[in-house]
Design a protein around this motif. Structure first.
Motif, PDB file in Angstrom:
ATOM      1  N   GLN A 113      40.118  38.144  49.242  1.00 47.87           N
ATOM      2  CA  GLN A 113      40.873  37.754  50.210  1.00 47.87           C
ATOM      3  C   GLN A 113      42.348  37.394  49.855  1.00 47.87           C
ATOM      4  OE1 GLN A 113      38.217  34.495  51.463  1.00 47.87           O
ATOM      5  NE2 GLN A 113      37.469  35.795  53.166  1.00 47.87           N
ATOM      6  N   SER A 114      42.398  36.911  48.577  1.00 45.37           N
ATOM      7  CA  SER A 114      43.729  36.447  48.096  1.00 45.37           C
ATOM      8  C   SER A 114      44.499  37.766  47.732  1.00 45.37           C
ATOM      9  CB  SER A 114      43.522  35.574  46.622  1.00 45.37           C
ATOM     10  OG  SER A 114      42.846  36.369  45.716  1.00 45.37           O
ATOM     11  N   GLN A 123      31.794  33.738  47.461  1.00 48.25           N
ATOM     12  CA  GLN A 123      32.999  33.335  46.565  1.00 48.25           C
ATOM     13  C   GLN A 123      33.467  34.433  45.833  1.00 48.25           C
ATOM     14  OE1 GLN A 123      31.342  31.811  42.559  1.00 48.25           O
ATOM     15  NE2 GLN A 123      33.138  30.079  42.772  1.00 48.25           N
ATOM     16  N   MET A 124      32.694  35.413  45.863  1.00 48.88           N
ATOM     17  CA  MET A 124      33.573  36.676  45.105  1.00 48.88           C
ATOM     18  C   MET A 124      34.266  37.126  46.311  1.00 48.88           C
ATOM     19  SD  MET A 124      31.902  40.455  44.054  1.00 48.88           S
ATOM     20  CE  MET A 124      31.666  40.940  45.705  1.00 48.88           C
ATOM     21  N   THR A 184      41.620  37.636  39.625  1.00 43.02           N
ATOM     22  CA  THR A 184      42.429  38.261  40.515  1.00 43.02           C
ATOM     23  C   THR A 184      41.515  39.222  40.707  1.00 43.02           C
ATOM     24  OG1 THR A 184      43.262  39.809  38.548  1.00 43.02           O
ATOM     25  CG2 THR A 184      44.650  37.872  39.212  1.00 43.02           C
ATOM     26  N   TYR A 185      41.789  40.432  41.644  1.00 38.95           N
ATOM     27  CA  TYR A 185      40.954  41.614  42.188  1.00 38.95           C
ATOM     28  C   TYR A 185      40.818  42.556  41.038  1.00 38.95           C
ATOM     29  CZ  TYR A 185      40.571  46.164  44.143  1.00 38.95           C
ATOM     30  OH  TYR A 185      40.335  47.491  44.139  1.00 38.95           O
ATOM     31  N   GLU A 186      42.066  42.822  40.091  1.00 39.72           N
ATOM     32  CA  GLU A 186      42.234  43.608  39.225  1.00 39.72           C
ATOM     33  C   GLU A 186      41.030  43.160  37.962  1.00 39.72           C
ATOM     34  OE1 GLU A 186      45.567  44.117  41.492  1.00 39.72           O
ATOM     35  OE2 GLU A 186      44.904  42.460  40.617  1.00 39.72           O
ATOM     36  N   GLN A 187      40.909  42.069  37.936  1.00 37.53           N
ATOM     37  CA  GLN A 187      40.192  41.539  36.747  1.00 37.53           C
ATOM     38  C   GLN A 187      38.736  41.841  37.062  1.00 37.53           C
ATOM     39  OE1 GLN A 187      40.945  37.374  36.614  1.00 37.53           O
ATOM     40  NE2 GLN A 187      42.692  37.873  34.968  1.00 37.53           N
ATOM     41  N   ILE A 188      38.311  41.573  38.346  1.00 37.15           N
ATOM     42  CA  ILE A 188      36.851  41.795  38.729  1.00 37.15           C
ATOM     43  C   ILE A 188      36.599  43.333  38.779  1.00 37.15           C
ATOM     44  CG2 ILE A 188      37.345  41.946  41.190  1.00 37.15           C
ATOM     45  CD1 ILE A 188      34.409  40.726  41.325  1.00 37.15           C
TER      46      ILE A 188
END
Length: 311
Positions: free
Chosen positions: A90-91, A84-85, A18-22
């Motif tokens: 995008q998701s 890939q990042m 998820t975006y939050e994790q990155i």
């Protein structure tokens, strides 16, 4: 400063689902990143929709870096490359609200027919960005954050304020508002170089409200670090989760900014300061349906009226 080496990828194809994790991972490792990677980190975390929708060349141009820097940045966090990042960003778009740049683009499109040049054009551009920043502020700040801040300020014996450089007007406004709410307030100003020594007078039931934006005033950060190390609560107003103030904050308010613009407005920080003061007023006077902060002239007029009534 020591640079971090490439973070070992997880066993799954994507190091972060998820975006939050990155963003959490970037925030954790941010202090050890190179200066160029820090620049990439700030842009990527504050402009996720742009990162999701635009090409690597376009993103690189907007954050002032070469595309190869973005590729290496992605690899530091375990990705094969930028693409890939980008898939993680995008998701996120399915449920995401419009980002800061998207708000600006929409506002500029709406005003295109009335586009002005010269000084009037500069005014129009600043107003567009202020509107977008205020919309983003409304999206980012929660009632819980305001309520927790109000509770800390209400229970504090003394509220200490610090803001230097262009953050100083926000600290001055808060001193005025809190004083009008009959709070004991100490402004840690730079006169005489005594701010660090004044901060050492903070006691167990005191609170520090610190304000800093890029480029962060070193004394503000140093005082915040010292207050946090003593176990005292810090409320921070800054521009990003990657700010050096963020790690110390009991409550963190982030005000989005366009990193590469010539002039950074104080419209959103002023609005936030007023909102914090209103939340404190509501906590101090829960019986009032609509909390209100008097002005000096109103108070003087009320005092004069009372004296005349007694006479």
């Amino acid at each position: 400063m020591k640079k971090i080496s490439k973070i070992k990828p997880a066993s799954t194809p994507l190091p972060h689902k998820t975006y939050e994790q990155i963003v959490d991972d970037i925030t954790e490792h941010y202090p050890k990143l190179s200066e160029r990677h820090k620049q990439a980190a700030r842009y990527i975390t504050q402009n996720p929709n742009t990162v999701a929708l635009e090409s690597i060349n376009a993103v690189a141009a907007k954050c002032g870096l070469h595309p190869s820097v973005l590729v290496r940045f992605a690899q530091v966090f375990g990705y094969s490359g930028f693409k890939q990042m980008q898939s993680v960003f995008q998701s996120r778009l399915a449920t995401a609200a419009p980002g800061y740049n998207e708000r600006i683009n929409a506002l500029e499109a709406d005003l295109k027919k009335n586009e002005q040049k010269g000084s009037a054009g500069f005014l129009q551009s600043l107003v567009i960005r202020d509107i977008a920043t205020l919309q983003e502020l409304l999206q980012n700040v929660t009632g819980d954050e305001l309520d927790r801040t109000a509770s800390l300020l209400k229970e504090a014996d003394t509220i200490y304020l610090i803001g230097q450089l262009r953050s100083e007007p926000i600290a001055l406004l808060l001193r005025y508002l809190f004083t009008m709410l009959n709070r004991r307030v100490v402004l840690l100003d730079t006169a005489g170089g005594l701010a660090p020594q004044m901060a050492k007078n903070m006691r167990e039931n005191d609170v520090l409200l610190a304000i800093a934006f890029r480029h962060y005033a070193k004394e503000v950060i140093a005082i915040s670090d010292d207050v946090f190390a003593r176990g005292l609560p810090v409320v921070a107003i800054t521009d990003s989760n990657l700010s050096p103030l963020a790690k110390n904050a009991r409550v963190l308010f982030t005000v989005p900014e366009e990193e590469y613009s010539f002039s950074r407005s104080l419209a959103a920080p002023v609005c936030l300061a007023q909102s914090i003061a209103m939340a404190l007023a509501a906590a101090l006077h829960p019986e009032k349906a609509q909390p209100r902060i008097e002005t000096i002239t109103e108070r003087e007029h009320a005092d004069l009226t009372r004296k005349r009534t007694r006479a």
